[in-house]
Write a protein that holds these residues in place. Structure first.
Motif, mmCIF file in Angstrom:
data_model
loop_
_atom_site.group_PDB
_atom_site.id
_atom_site.type_symbol
_atom_site.label_atom_id
_atom_site.label_comp_id
_atom_site.label_asym_id
_atom_site.label_seq_id
_atom_site.Cartn_x
_atom_site.Cartn_y
_atom_site.Cartn_z
ATOM 1 N N GLU A 54 114.334 22.734 61.104
ATOM 2 C CA GLU A 54 115.048 23.776 60.350
ATOM 3 C C GLU A 54 115.438 23.347 58.953
ATOM 4 O O GLU A 54 116.277 23.979 58.310
ATOM 5 N N GLY A 55 114.859 22.256 58.507
ATOM 6 C CA GLY A 55 115.190 21.761 57.173
ATOM 7 C C GLY A 55 115.967 20.463 57.270
ATOM 8 O O GLY A 55 116.219 19.954 58.369
ATOM 9 N N ALA A 56 116.323 19.936 56.118
ATOM 10 C CA ALA A 56 117.009 18.644 56.069
ATOM 11 C C ALA A 56 118.397 18.836 55.477
ATOM 12 O O ALA A 56 118.658 19.817 54.774
ATOM 13 N N LYS A 57 119.263 17.877 55.755
ATOM 14 C CA LYS A 57 120.539 17.845 55.039
ATOM 15 C C LYS A 57 120.303 17.065 53.763
ATOM 16 O O LYS A 57 119.571 16.064 53.783
ATOM 17 N N LEU A 58 120.889 17.518 52.701
ATOM 18 C CA LEU A 58 120.641 16.853 51.423
ATOM 19 C C LEU A 58 121.958 16.370 50.804
ATOM 20 O O LEU A 58 122.933 17.126 50.750
ATOM 21 N N ALA A 59 121.958 15.111 50.402
ATOM 22 C CA ALA A 59 123.111 14.547 49.701
ATOM 23 C C ALA A 59 122.665 14.104 48.308
ATOM 24 O O ALA A 59 121.491 13.797 48.087
ATOM 25 N N VAL A 60 123.610 14.080 47.409
ATOM 26 C CA VAL A 60 123.317 13.690 46.018
ATOM 27 C C VAL A 60 124.047 12.388 45.712
ATOM 28 O O VAL A 60 125.220 12.240 46.067
ATOM 29 N N THR A 61 123.345 11.456 45.089
ATOM 30 C CA THR A 61 124.036 10.267 44.593
ATOM 31 C C THR A 61 123.508 9.895 43.211
ATOM 32 O O THR A 61 122.564 10.507 42.710
ATOM 33 N N TYR A 62 124.124 8.867 42.645
ATOM 34 C CA TYR A 62 123.716 8.448 41.308
ATOM 35 C C TYR A 62 122.324 7.827 41.332
ATOM 36 O O TYR A 62 121.929 7.169 42.310
ATOM 37 N N HIS A 63 121.605 8.009 40.252
ATOM 38 C CA HIS A 63 120.294 7.381 40.098
ATOM 39 C C HIS A 63 120.493 5.872 39.934
ATOM 40 O O HIS A 63 121.403 5.446 39.208
ATOM 41 N N PRO A 64 119.668 5.042 40.588
ATOM 42 C CA PRO A 64 119.826 3.585 40.454
ATOM 43 C C PRO A 64 119.789 3.111 38.992
ATOM 44 O O PRO A 64 120.483 2.143 38.649
ATOM 45 N N ALA A 65 119.007 3.781 38.139
ATOM 46 C CA ALA A 65 118.962 3.362 36.726
ATOM 47 C C ALA A 65 120.333 3.564 36.074
ATOM 48 O O ALA A 65 120.767 2.759 35.240
ATOM 49 N N PHE A 66 121.023 4.617 36.469
ATOM 50 C CA PHE A 66 122.381 4.851 35.966
ATOM 51 C C PHE A 66 123.319 3.763 36.487
ATOM 52 O O PHE A 66 124.176 3.249 35.742
ATOM 53 N N LEU A 67 123.154 3.391 37.749
ATOM 54 C CA LEU A 67 124.019 2.347 38.336
ATOM 55 C C LEU A 67 123.798 1.002 37.655
ATOM 56 O O LEU A 67 124.721 0.190 37.565
ATOM 57 N N LEU A 68 122.569 0.764 37.167
ATOM 58 C CA LEU A 68 122.312 -0.480 36.422
ATOM 59 C C LEU A 68 123.080 -0.457 35.097
ATOM 60 O O LEU A 68 123.564 -1.481 34.633
ATOM 61 N N ARG A 69 123.183 0.728 34.512
ATOM 62 C CA ARG A 69 123.897 0.833 33.229
ATOM 63 C C ARG A 69 125.407 0.830 33.423
ATOM 64 O O ARG A 69 126.147 0.375 32.564
ATOM 65 N N ASP A 70 125.866 1.368 34.563
ATOM 66 C CA ASP A 70 127.306 1.450 34.808
ATOM 67 C C ASP A 70 127.610 0.975 36.242
ATOM 68 O O ASP A 70 127.859 1.786 37.146
ATOM 69 N N PRO A 71 127.582 -0.339 36.452
ATOM 70 C CA PRO A 71 127.712 -0.872 37.809
ATOM 71 C C PRO A 71 129.030 -0.511 38.495
ATOM 72 O O PRO A 71 129.112 -0.557 39.725
ATOM 73 N N ARG A 72 130.026 -0.097 37.711
ATOM 74 C CA ARG A 72 131.302 0.277 38.357
ATOM 75 C C ARG A 72 131.114 1.475 39.292
ATOM 76 O O ARG A 72 131.911 1.700 40.204
ATOM 77 N N GLN A 73 130.071 2.267 39.052
ATOM 78 C CA GLN A 73 129.846 3.469 39.878
ATOM 79 C C GLN A 73 129.179 3.151 41.213
ATOM 80 O O GLN A 73 128.996 4.043 42.034
ATOM 81 N N LYS A 74 128.814 1.875 41.406
ATOM 82 C CA LYS A 74 128.158 1.519 42.687
ATOM 83 C C LYS A 74 129.064 1.820 43.880
ATOM 84 O O LYS A 74 128.584 2.181 44.948
ATOM 85 N N LYS A 75 130.365 1.649 43.675
ATOM 86 C CA LYS A 75 131.319 1.931 44.756
ATOM 87 C C LYS A 75 131.214 3.393 45.189
ATOM 88 O O LYS A 75 131.254 3.716 46.380
ATOM 89 N N GLU A 76 131.071 4.269 44.192
ATOM 90 C CA GLU A 76 130.956 5.705 44.479
ATOM 91 C C GLU A 76 129.638 5.993 45.202
ATOM 92 O O GLU A 76 129.599 6.763 46.160
ATOM 93 N N ALA A 77 128.563 5.360 44.702
ATOM 94 C CA ALA A 77 127.249 5.565 45.333
ATOM 95 C C ALA A 77 127.296 5.083 46.784
ATOM 96 O O ALA A 77 126.702 5.696 47.683
ATOM 97 N N TRP A 78 128.000 3.998 47.003
ATOM 98 C CA TRP A 78 128.103 3.452 48.362
ATOM 99 C C TRP A 78 128.800 4.447 49.291
ATOM 100 O O TRP A 78 128.419 4.617 50.441
ATOM 101 N N LYS A 79 129.790 5.171 48.766
ATOM 102 C CA LYS A 79 130.461 6.224 49.583
ATOM 103 C C LYS A 79 129.435 7.288 49.987
ATOM 104 O O LYS A 79 129.427 7.758 51.116
#
Ligand code: URA
Length: 292
Positions: A247-272
């Protein structure tokens, strides 16, 4: 009463259907006739919304080149090549063959070395979808193999999975010059093939990496902070899966890894975000959070 369709309209319809098929769009639905008095109502529409600015220009030359003898007019309504093929390895191969040495958009002539189709487990429960191949991906023909790819691989490992257990693809399959953001028409031209890949793999969950992937897949033009942190119900646009029970997939959104390389502080958010996905898929959280 069945609407009467003149020979001219039938021919125009056949040409239009062929045009969609060249774009990788095969599934059509029959729209109920509406009381417009128009002889084209109640006929065939592709399963994608067509914006006025997307309407193709059926130039006389194009139309003549593809003219179909009237008696064969509805033979052009073929199914997608992978329809009824239940082996996802074979079905993905057929989609790749249908894509061919694609020249459907300008990127074919703007320095791409090769098409980057997608990689991973054809039976994956989890799919990651990024934006577009970069220089390394263009060289190697595989998505997410550069620095951002290394980080994505680490993110996957932090979820307790191997890269080979998931499927990884991009919204578009060719590298844009200088890694510029893909144009809307490039995403629209390329994404029907991705939709067919999704319908073949039938993942339980999809993670959209970054704003381009999220906005294209969800057709929502919102900020990353608004898009993250919740589940969306996702059905691939314009394509039905062979498997009616999917019936389809569940979809979640997170930061692009290239963005996380530029702003590693956001890794915590991506991990959530990834922990939300792990919970949904019943994956066991590793003892410690990722270092990289
Ligand atoms: N960035 C993406 O969005 N995709 C890739 O494949 C590599 C980098």
């Amino acid at each position: 009463m069945r609407p009467t369709i003149s020979a001219d309209v039938r021919r125009a319809l056949a040409e239009r259907i062929r045009y969609y098929q060249e774009l990788g769009i095969y599934d059509f639905y029959r729209r109920d006739a509406v009381a417009t008095g128009s002889e084209t109502s109640g006929v065939l529409s592709p399963e994608i919304p067509i914006q006025p600015e997307q309407r193709e220009d059926m130039s006389p030359r194009k139309a003549t080149a593809r003219a179909v003898p009237e008696e064969n007019i509805f033979e052009v309504i073929a199914s997608r090549p992978e329809t009824g093929v239940n082996d996802p390895v074979r079905a993905l191969k057929m989609i790749r063959e249908d894509l061919g040495d694609c020249t459907r958009c300008r990127l074919a002539k703007q320095g791409r070395k090769q098409i980057v189709f997608g990689v991973g487990n054809p039976n994956a429960d989890l799919m990651f979808i990024g934006e577009a191949p970069g220089a390394n991906e263009d060289q190697q023909g595989e998505p997410f193999v550069g620095r951002a790819g290394q980080l994505l691989t680490n993110m996957i490992k932090a979820m307790g999975l191997e890269r080979s257990q998931v499927y990884i693809a991009n919204i578009i399959k060719c590298r844009p010059p200088n890694n510029r953001t893909p144009e809307r028409d490039e995403c629209e031209t390329c994404s029907p093939f991705l939709m067919r890949q999704v319908a073949t793999i039938k993942p339980k969950a999809i993670v959209a990496l970054g704003a381009v992937a999220a906005r294209t897949l969800l057709a929502i033009n919102d900020s990353m902070s608004n898009l993250r942190g919740r589940w969306y119900e996702f059905k691939p646009t314009g394509v039905r899966s062979n498997d009616p029970s999917w019936e389809g997939a569940k979809l979640a959104v997170t930061y692009h890894p290239a963005f996380l390389l530029r702003d590693p502080r956001q890794k915590k958010e991506a991990w959530k975000d990834l922990q939300m996905v792990m919970k949904e898929l019943g994956l066991k959280a590793p003892a410690k959070t990722p270092e990289s």
